[in-house]
Design a protein around this motif. Structure first.
Motif, PDB file in Angstrom:
ATOM      1  N   LYS A   1       0.823  -1.210   0.000  1.00 26.03           N
ATOM      2  CA  LYS A   1       0.000   0.000   0.000  1.00 26.03           C
ATOM      3  C   LYS A   1       0.856   1.258   0.000  1.00 26.03           C
ATOM      4  O   LYS A   1       0.533   2.242  -0.641  1.00 26.03           O
ATOM      5  CB  LYS A   1      -0.923   0.015   1.216  1.00 26.03           C
ATOM      6  CG  LYS A   1      -2.079  -0.941   1.084  1.00 26.03           C
ATOM      7  CD  LYS A   1      -3.036  -0.803   2.241  1.00 26.03           C
ATOM      8  CE  LYS A   1      -4.173  -1.796   2.072  1.00 26.03           C
ATOM      9  NZ  LYS A   1      -5.114  -1.738   3.175  1.00 26.03           N
ATOM     10  N   LYS A   2       1.969   1.217   0.756  1.00 32.81           N
ATOM     11  CA  LYS A   2       2.851   2.377   0.851  1.00 32.81           C
ATOM     12  C   LYS A   2       4.288   1.895   0.775  1.00 32.81           C
ATOM     13  O   LYS A   2       4.655   0.893   1.379  1.00 32.81           O
ATOM     14  CB  LYS A   2       2.603   3.126   2.162  1.00 32.81           C
ATOM     15  CG  LYS A   2       3.316   4.434   2.233  1.00 32.81           C
ATOM     16  CD  LYS A   2       2.892   5.231   3.449  1.00 32.81           C
ATOM     17  CE  LYS A   2       3.473   6.619   3.332  1.00 32.81           C
ATOM     18  NZ  LYS A   2       4.371   6.986   4.353  1.00 32.81           N
ATOM     19  N   ILE A   3       5.115   2.619   0.059  1.00 31.37           N
ATOM     20  CA  ILE A   3       6.516   2.226  -0.130  1.00 31.37           C
ATOM     21  C   ILE A   3       7.319   2.552   1.132  1.00 31.37           C
ATOM     22  O   ILE A   3       7.301   3.693   1.611  1.00 31.37           O
ATOM     23  CB  ILE A   3       7.122   2.947  -1.351  1.00 31.37           C
ATOM     24  CG1 ILE A   3       6.396   2.481  -2.611  1.00 31.37           C
ATOM     25  CG2 ILE A   3       8.614   2.698  -1.451  1.00 31.37           C
ATOM     26  CD1 ILE A   3       6.761   3.207  -3.856  1.00 31.37           C
ATOM     27  N   PRO A   4       8.042   1.549   1.660  1.00 30.24           N
ATOM     28  CA  PRO A   4       8.887   1.810   2.838  1.00 30.24           C
ATOM     29  C   PRO A   4      10.120   2.625   2.418  1.00 30.24           C
ATOM     30  O   PRO A   4      10.890   2.201   1.572  1.00 30.24           O
ATOM     31  CB  PRO A   4       9.282   0.405   3.311  1.00 30.24           C
ATOM     32  CG  PRO A   4       9.145  -0.454   2.104  1.00 30.24           C
ATOM     33  CD  PRO A   4       8.088   0.167   1.240  1.00 30.24           C
ATOM     34  N   GLU A   5      10.282   3.795   2.997  1.00 28.65           N
ATOM     35  CA  GLU A   5      11.337   4.712   2.571  1.00 28.65           C
ATOM     36  C   GLU A   5      12.726   4.273   3.027  1.00 28.65           C
ATOM     37  O   GLU A   5      13.696   4.454   2.312  1.00 28.65           O
ATOM     38  CB  GLU A   5      11.034   6.105   3.123  1.00 28.65           C
ATOM     39  CG  GLU A   5       9.623   6.542   2.836  1.00 28.65           C
ATOM     40  CD  GLU A   5       9.561   7.822   2.074  1.00 28.65           C
ATOM     41  OE1 GLU A   5      10.585   8.498   1.973  1.00 28.65           O
ATOM     42  OE2 GLU A   5       8.478   8.128   1.580  1.00 28.65           O
ATOM     43  N   THR A   6      12.841   3.691   4.179  1.00 26.77           N
ATOM     44  CA  THR A   6      14.159   3.429   4.761  1.00 26.77           C
ATOM     45  C   THR A   6      14.953   2.358   4.035  1.00 26.77           C
ATOM     46  O   THR A   6      16.152   2.491   3.868  1.00 26.77           O
ATOM     47  CB  THR A   6      14.020   3.015   6.242  1.00 26.77           C
ATOM     48  OG1 THR A   6      13.113   1.917   6.312  1.00 26.77           O
ATOM     49  CG2 THR A   6      13.512   4.157   7.094  1.00 26.77           C
ATOM     50  N   SER A   7      14.309   1.302   3.573  1.00 28.32           N
ATOM     51  CA  SER A   7      15.051   0.187   2.984  1.00 28.32           C
ATOM     52  C   SER A   7      15.470   0.426   1.528  1.00 28.32           C
ATOM     53  O   SER A   7      16.202  -0.364   0.966  1.00 28.32           O
ATOM     54  CB  SER A   7      14.220  -1.092   3.071  1.00 28.32           C
ATOM     55  OG  SER A   7      13.036  -0.934   2.329  1.00 28.32           O
ATOM     56  N   LEU A   8      15.047   1.531   0.928  1.00 27.84           N
ATOM     57  CA  LEU A   8      15.322   1.758  -0.493  1.00 27.84           C
ATOM     58  C   LEU A   8      16.292   2.914  -0.741  1.00 27.84           C
ATOM     59  O   LEU A   8      16.386   3.413  -1.853  1.00 27.84           O
ATOM     60  CB  LEU A   8      14.009   2.013  -1.232  1.00 27.84           C
ATOM     61  CG  LEU A   8      12.980   0.888  -1.123  1.00 27.84           C
ATOM     62  CD1 LEU A   8      11.676   1.306  -1.781  1.00 27.84           C
ATOM     63  CD2 LEU A   8      13.505  -0.388  -1.737  1.00 27.84           C
ATOM     64  N   ASP A   9      17.026   3.313   0.283  1.00 27.81           N
ATOM     65  CA  ASP A   9      17.939   4.448   0.157  1.00 27.81           C
ATOM     66  C   ASP A   9      18.994   4.257  -0.927  1.00 27.81           C
ATOM     67  O   ASP A   9      19.395   5.205  -1.587  1.00 27.81           O
ATOM     68  CB  ASP A   9      18.631   4.741   1.499  1.00 27.81           C
ATOM     69  CG  ASP A   9      17.659   5.320   2.515  1.00 27.81           C
ATOM     70  OD1 ASP A   9      16.598   5.818   2.103  1.00 27.81           O
ATOM     71  OD2 ASP A   9      17.966   5.264   3.719  1.00 27.81           O
ATOM     72  N   LYS A  10      19.480   3.038  -1.118  1.00 26.93           N
ATOM     73  CA  LYS A  10      20.541   2.818  -2.112  1.00 26.93           C
ATOM     74  C   LYS A  10      20.017   2.723  -3.541  1.00 26.93           C
ATOM     75  O   LYS A  10      20.783   2.557  -4.470  1.00 26.93           O
ATOM     76  CB  LYS A  10      21.372   1.593  -1.753  1.00 26.93           C
ATOM     77  CG  LYS A  10      20.640   0.285  -1.763  1.00 26.93           C
ATOM     78  CD  LYS A  10      21.607  -0.816  -1.364  1.00 26.93           C
ATOM     79  CE  LYS A  10      20.898  -2.140  -1.253  1.00 26.93           C
ATOM     80  NZ  LYS A  10      21.782  -3.195  -0.834  1.00 26.93           N
ATOM     81  N   PHE A  11      18.697   2.864  -3.717  1.00 32.54           N
ATOM     82  CA  PHE A  11      18.093   2.795  -5.051  1.00 32.54           C
ATOM     83  C   PHE A  11      17.508   4.153  -5.440  1.00 32.54           C
ATOM     84  O   PHE A  11      16.394   4.242  -5.934  1.00 32.54           O
ATOM     85  CB  PHE A  11      17.007   1.718  -5.073  1.00 32.54           C
ATOM     86  CG  PHE A  11      17.497   0.359  -4.669  1.00 32.54           C
ATOM     87  CD1 PHE A  11      18.303  -0.385  -5.514  1.00 32.54           C
ATOM     88  CD2 PHE A  11      17.165  -0.173  -3.434  1.00 32.54           C
ATOM     89  CE1 PHE A  11      18.763  -1.640  -5.140  1.00 32.54           C
ATOM     90  CE2 PHE A  11      17.615  -1.423  -3.054  1.00 32.54           C
ATOM     91  CZ  PHE A  11      18.424  -2.160  -3.905  1.00 32.54           C
ATOM     92  N   LYS A  12      18.287   5.198  -5.235  1.00 32.81           N
ATOM     93  CA  LYS A  12      17.809   6.572  -5.438  1.00 32.81           C
ATOM     94  C   LYS A  12      17.401   6.887  -6.883  1.00 32.81           C
ATOM     95  O   LYS A  12      16.513   7.676  -7.110  1.00 32.81           O
ATOM     96  CB  LYS A  12      18.871   7.562  -4.981  1.00 32.81           C
ATOM     97  CG  LYS A  12      19.024   7.635  -3.479  1.00 32.81           C
ATOM     98  CD  LYS A  12      20.063   8.676  -3.125  1.00 32.81           C
ATOM     99  CE  LYS A  12      20.235   8.947  -1.670  1.00 32.81           C
ATOM    100  NZ  LYS A  12      20.244   7.970  -0.711  1.00 32.81           N
TER     101      LYS A  12
END
Length: 181
Positions: A74-85
Motif C-alpha cells: 500500500k505504501k513504499i517503505p522509505e528506509t530500505s530503499l535508500d541505495k536505489f535513489k
C-alpha cells in the motif's frame, strides 16, 4: 472477491485499449538504443539489486535509462530503499480501482517512445502488464510468461528464473539484432 472483479475490469479496459493500438515494432539492439525504459517488480531485495546492476551497466554505456519498479504494497517503505535513489518506485496507492497506473509520471512513462522497453519482472502483476502492453515503446522485451505476453521479444528463463539470468539473455539476444535504420 472485489479484487478479482477489479482485475477483470482492468483486463477488459486493457483489451479495449490494445484493440485501438497502432504500434509497429522496430528491431534495434542495445548498443544502438539510447532511450531505454525498464520495468520490474521488487518482490525480493536480491532481484532488486540485480536490476540495479543492469541499470548501472546501461548507464555506463551512456544510455538514457528510465527505471520503474512496482512494489505490491500500500505504501513504499522509505528506509530500505535508500541505495536505489535513481529508481522510480510505485505501489498500489498509485493505481486506480482497476489497478491501472494513474500517477502522472507513470502515465508519462507509458506515453514515452522508448527505443527499447525491458520488463525484468519475474512475478506477474497487472500494473506491470498494463504498462508494458500499452507502452509506446518501439521494441518490448520480456521473459516468456504463459499467462501474458505483451512483448515483441520473449525470452524463456524457466530453467534459471532470475533477473541476473534474464539480463544476460537480453544482452545476448539483443546484441544479435542489427539496427534496421
Amino acid at each position: 472477491m472485489f479484487k478479482k472483479l477489479r482485475l477483470k475490469i482492468g483486463e477488459w479496459v486493457l483489451k479495449k485499449e490494445l484493440r485501438k493500438e497502432n504500434r509497429k515494432p522496430a528491431l534495434t539492439n542495445l548498443k544502438n538504443a539510447r532511450l531505454i525504459g525498464v520495468v520490474a517488480e521488487a518482490s525480493s531485495l536480491k532481484e532488486l539489486e540485480d536490476v540495479k546492476l543492469f541499470l548501472d551497466q546501461l548507464a555506463k554505456q551512456y544510455k538514457q535509462v528510465y527505471p520503474l519498479v512496482y512494489m505490491d504494497v500500500k505504501k513504499i517503505p522509505e528506509t530500505s530503499l535508500d541505495k536505489f535513489k535513481n529508481i522510480s518506485f510505485f505501489c498500489r496507492k498509485d493505481l486506480n480501482y482497476k489497478y491501472i497506473p494513474v500517477r502522472p509520471d507513470l502515465v508519462e512513462f507509458i506515453g514515452k517512445e522508448f527505443e527499447v522497453l525491458i520488463d525484468l519482472s519475474l512475478v506477474s502483476y497487472f500494473p506491470l502488464k498494463y504498462i508494458t502492453s500499452v507502452s509506446k515503446a518501439r521494441l518490448k522485451v520480456a521473459r516468456l510468461n504463459p499467462n501474458s505476453n505483451p512483448a515483441d521479444i520473449l525470452i524463456d528463463i524457466s530453467k534459471r528464473p532470475s533477473v541476473k539470468y534474464l539480463t544476460e539473455q537480453i544482452d545476448t539476444y539483443l546484441d544479435m539484432l542489427t539496427n534496421n535504420k
